[in-house]
Design a protein around this motif. Structure first.
Motif, PDB file in Angstrom:
ATOM      1  N   GLU A   5     -10.212   6.896  -3.065  1.00  0.00           N
ATOM      2  CA  GLU A   5      -9.233   5.820  -3.155  1.00  0.00           C
ATOM      3  C   GLU A   5      -8.269   6.096  -4.319  1.00  0.00           C
ATOM      4  N   PRO A   6      -6.951   6.025  -4.087  1.00  0.00           N
ATOM      5  CA  PRO A   6      -6.001   6.305  -5.169  1.00  0.00           C
ATOM      6  C   PRO A   6      -6.028   5.216  -6.238  1.00  0.00           C
ATOM      7  N   LEU A   7      -5.654   5.591  -7.451  1.00  0.00           N
ATOM      8  CA  LEU A   7      -5.604   4.628  -8.543  1.00  0.00           C
ATOM      9  C   LEU A   7      -4.434   3.663  -8.407  1.00  0.00           C
ATOM     10  N   PHE A   8      -3.321   4.123  -7.819  1.00  0.00           N
ATOM     11  CA  PHE A   8      -2.165   3.272  -7.555  1.00  0.00           C
ATOM     12  C   PHE A   8      -1.425   3.837  -6.358  1.00  0.00           C
ATOM     13  N   ARG A   9      -0.549   3.039  -5.784  1.00  0.00           N
ATOM     14  CA  ARG A   9       0.234   3.506  -4.638  1.00  0.00           C
ATOM     15  C   ARG A   9       1.648   2.954  -4.736  1.00  0.00           C
TER      16      ARG A   9
END
Length: 64
Positions: A5-9
């Motif tokens: 899961e990315p830290l931000f998008r």
């Protein structure tokens, strides 16, 4: 939060690689704890301007 899961998008716009790098750099800097200044001893240069008497600056201008 999983490892994939990315830290931000980005939810709007198409940032360039440079813009994303600047954003990541700003986030990293802001997430670090603020370092507290440690008091250091006065340098020889700073000490040379101080009066040698035990009364300090107050007694330095007094007649002896």
């Amino acid at each position: 939060m999983s490892a994939e899961e990315p830290l931000f998008r980005v939810v709007r716009g198409v940032p360039t690689a440079e813009e994303l790098a600047a954003l990541v750099g700003a986030i990293i800097v802001r997430s670090r704890p603020v370092a507290t200044a440690t008091p250091t001893t006065a340098s020889a240069w700073a000490r040379s301007g101080r009066p040698a008497s035990s009364g300090g600056w107050r007694s330095a201008g007094q007649p002896r």
